[in-house]
Design an enzyme around this catalytic site. Structure first.
Site, PDB file in Angstrom:
ATOM      1  N   GLU A  51       0.749  -1.248  -0.136  1.00 59.97           N
ATOM      2  CA  GLU A  51      -0.179   0.010   0.115  1.00 59.97           C
ATOM      3  C   GLU A  51       0.868   1.307  -0.091  1.00 59.97           C
ATOM      4  OE1 GLU A  51      -3.645   1.802   2.723  1.00 59.97           O
ATOM      5  OE2 GLU A  51      -2.199   0.445   3.560  1.00 59.97           O
ATOM      6  N   LYS A  84      -9.352   1.920  -2.600  1.00 67.95           N
ATOM      7  CA  LYS A  84      -9.676   1.384  -1.225  1.00 67.95           C
ATOM      8  C   LYS A  84     -11.270   1.786  -0.722  1.00 67.95           C
ATOM      9  CE  LYS A  84      -7.517   1.417   3.508  1.00 67.95           C
ATOM     10  NZ  LYS A  84      -6.242   1.924   4.178  1.00 67.95           N
ATOM     11  N   CYS A  99      -5.293  -3.098   2.870  1.00 69.60           N
ATOM     12  CA  CYS A  99      -5.205  -2.806   4.109  1.00 69.60           C
ATOM     13  C   CYS A  99      -6.407  -3.028   5.183  1.00 69.60           C
ATOM     14  CB  CYS A  99      -4.403  -1.410   4.481  1.00 69.60           C
ATOM     15  SG  CYS A  99      -3.435  -1.131   5.934  1.00 69.60           S
TER      16      CYS A  99
END
Length: 274
Positions: free
Chosen positions: A41, A114, A155
């Site tokens: 990330e 995300k 994440c």
């Protein structure tokens, strides 16, 4: 298919980070000869101030991080899952935390933004308010790579199993989670959650991560690392040590079929409960 997860220690210095990414990918290709490579990330820029993040961000398909990854994929004939990079949006309001995937010819084949924003206070008192800088995505994204379906996450998405069930429902065989997990949360939750997502979806799980220290909001913050590859049974096939580096493992489509045949959870799932 042979896969390789890259572990980096990115900081608030974009040229330095891109040089590190290039070096690690080149080393991984030379030593492991993988078919697929995953970066962590925000490999291009981690930490710094909000204004520095906006300065480092790039319009999709127009910046040096994007060009680097497309070029490396083409040069080495690999699939490159470019962890995530800082993407500028047209209105200039907030950034997106964006994964871009390239095929062996360097062509873009997937973009994922995300979905879940990391708005928490960790046990050590550090405050993270990702939604103040980043706009959440809304699309569930998969892509095909030589007979396997890959599902995208980033994440903090790891803590939301419904996303991974949605990816599995779309046919995912492999789940990819580039991360910058904090040391405080990672030491207790990282491995168990990665393995759990692999077990419950019966997918391979590829998790390239950030390791080490970076500066943000005038303080030192630590990421946990432990980049790993898990199989559909939840076994760890490979893990990177506590430093920048990489680890590789082969994916076996026959093992996916065997695990799903032995415990057919997808066919047995009940969608409604009273």
């Amino acid at each position: 298919m042979k896969t390789c997860v890259i572990q980096m220690n990115s900081v608030a210095d974009k040229p330095k980070n891109l040089a590190q990414a290039r070096r690690l990918v080149e080393d991984a290709v030379a030593q492991e000869r993988p078919d697929w490579i995953g970066l962590p990330e925000v490999f291009d820029f981690l930490g710094g101030s909000v204004s520095e993040k906006f300065e480092a961000a790039e319009i999709l398909r127009e910046g040096p991080a994007y060009a680097l990854c497309a070029g490396l994929a083409k040069k080495h004939g690999v699939f490159l899952h470019a962890g995530s990079l800082l993407e500028k949006n047209a209105d200039g309001d907030r950034l997106s935390n964006t994964s871009v995937v390239f095929d062996r010819q360097g062509h873009e084949i997937a973009v994922y933004r995300k979905i879940h924003m990391f708005d928490v206070t960790t046990p050590d008192g550090a405050s993270y308010r990702e939604s103040a800088t980043f706009r959440p995505g809304a699309e569930v994204v998969t892509y095909e790579a030589e007979g396997l379906t890959f599902g995208c996450a980033i994440c903090y998405d790891l803590r939301f199993p419904a996303l991974f069930q949605a990816l599995a429902a779309r046919g995912a065989d492999v789940l990819v989670l580039p991360s910058a997990f904090t040391l405080q949360t990672g030491k207790d939750h990282w491995e168990v959650l990665c393995r759990a997502r692999a077990i419950e979806t019966q997918c391979y799980f590829l998790a390239p991560a950030q390791i080490g220290a970076h500066q943000a909001k005038g303080e030192t913050r630590l990421t946990y690392g432990h980049s790993m590859i898990c199989d559909p049974w939840g076994h760890k096939l490979a893990m990177v040590s506590d430093a920048p580096g990489f680890a590789a493992a082969r994916l076996d489509a026959a093992l996916i079929a065997k695990v799903r045949g032995s415990i057919p959870v997808a066919a047995q799932r009940r969608e409604t409960f009273s």
